[in-house]
Design a protein around this motif. Sequence first.
Motif, PDB file in Angstrom:
ATOM      1  N   TYR A 110     -38.427   1.203  13.921  1.00  0.00           N
ATOM      2  CA  TYR A 110     -37.732  -0.210  13.653  1.00  0.00           C
ATOM      3  C   TYR A 110     -38.724  -1.235  13.733  1.00  0.00           C
ATOM      4  O   TYR A 110     -38.675  -2.173  12.926  1.00  0.00           O
ATOM      5  N   GLY A 111     -39.966  -1.401  14.391  1.00  0.00           N
ATOM      6  CA  GLY A 111     -41.047  -2.328  14.157  1.00  0.00           C
ATOM      7  C   GLY A 111     -41.544  -2.220  12.993  1.00  0.00           C
ATOM      8  O   GLY A 111     -42.077  -3.070  12.353  1.00  0.00           O
ATOM      9  N   SER A 112     -41.879  -0.923  12.581  1.00  0.00           N
ATOM     10  CA  SER A 112     -42.508  -0.904  11.228  1.00  0.00           C
ATOM     11  C   SER A 112     -41.735  -1.170   9.950  1.00  0.00           C
ATOM     12  O   SER A 112     -42.270  -1.863   9.059  1.00  0.00           O
ATOM     13  N   LEU A 113     -40.412  -1.068  10.227  1.00  0.00           N
ATOM     14  CA  LEU A 113     -39.319  -1.231   9.256  1.00  0.00           C
ATOM     15  C   LEU A 113     -39.304  -2.800   9.284  1.00  0.00           C
ATOM     16  O   LEU A 113     -39.333  -3.433   8.091  1.00  0.00           O
ATOM     17  N   PHE A 129     -30.054   2.392   7.635  1.00  0.00           N
ATOM     18  CA  PHE A 129     -29.411   3.759   7.321  1.00  0.00           C
ATOM     19  C   PHE A 129     -30.229   4.808   7.008  1.00  0.00           C
ATOM     20  O   PHE A 129     -29.874   5.894   7.601  1.00  0.00           O
ATOM     21  N   ALA A 130     -31.431   4.961   6.929  1.00  0.00           N
ATOM     22  CA  ALA A 130     -32.512   5.967   6.696  1.00  0.00           C
ATOM     23  C   ALA A 130     -32.758   6.196   8.127  1.00  0.00           C
ATOM     24  O   ALA A 130     -33.412   7.627   8.128  1.00  0.00           O
ATOM     25  N   VAL A 188     -31.824  -6.302   1.821  1.00  0.00           N
ATOM     26  CA  VAL A 188     -31.583  -4.934   1.393  1.00  0.00           C
ATOM     27  C   VAL A 188     -32.732  -4.138   2.091  1.00  0.00           C
ATOM     28  O   VAL A 188     -31.893  -2.808   2.389  1.00  0.00           O
ATOM     29  N   MET A 189     -33.722  -4.475   2.311  1.00  0.00           N
ATOM     30  CA  MET A 189     -34.693  -3.466   2.818  1.00  0.00           C
ATOM     31  C   MET A 189     -34.410  -3.115   4.192  1.00  0.00           C
ATOM     32  O   MET A 189     -34.226  -1.761   4.796  1.00  0.00           O
ATOM     33  N   MET A 190     -33.805  -4.188   4.903  1.00  0.00           N
ATOM     34  CA  MET A 190     -33.410  -3.716   6.358  1.00  0.00           C
ATOM     35  C   MET A 190     -32.232  -3.038   6.356  1.00  0.00           C
ATOM     36  O   MET A 190     -32.157  -1.956   7.274  1.00  0.00           O
TER      37      MET A 190
END
Length: 80
Positions: free
Chosen positions: A33-36, A71-72, A64-66
């Motif tokens: 989640y840090g990379s995201l 979800f991914a 949208v990316m978050m």
Amino acid sequence: MADNHAHDDYVRGSMEISEQESTFKLFIFLAKYGSLTIAAVLSFLTIWFMPNGNFFGGFIVMVVMMVVGIFALRSKPAAH
């Protein structure tokens, strides 16, 4: 010659590893989640500051990316 070890020395597989497991799970969670988050913020800033870019376009891309990333990256249910 090597000393003979007492019977109460460490035996492979007998150590409690729950603390290591929880630390590893926390590390993996923070890495994912840090990379995201870093990728989403960089996309937001890139779109905002590019020529003819705007704040709202970058913000929409970040949101949208978050959402897609969350979800991914969700944990999959454990197999039987």
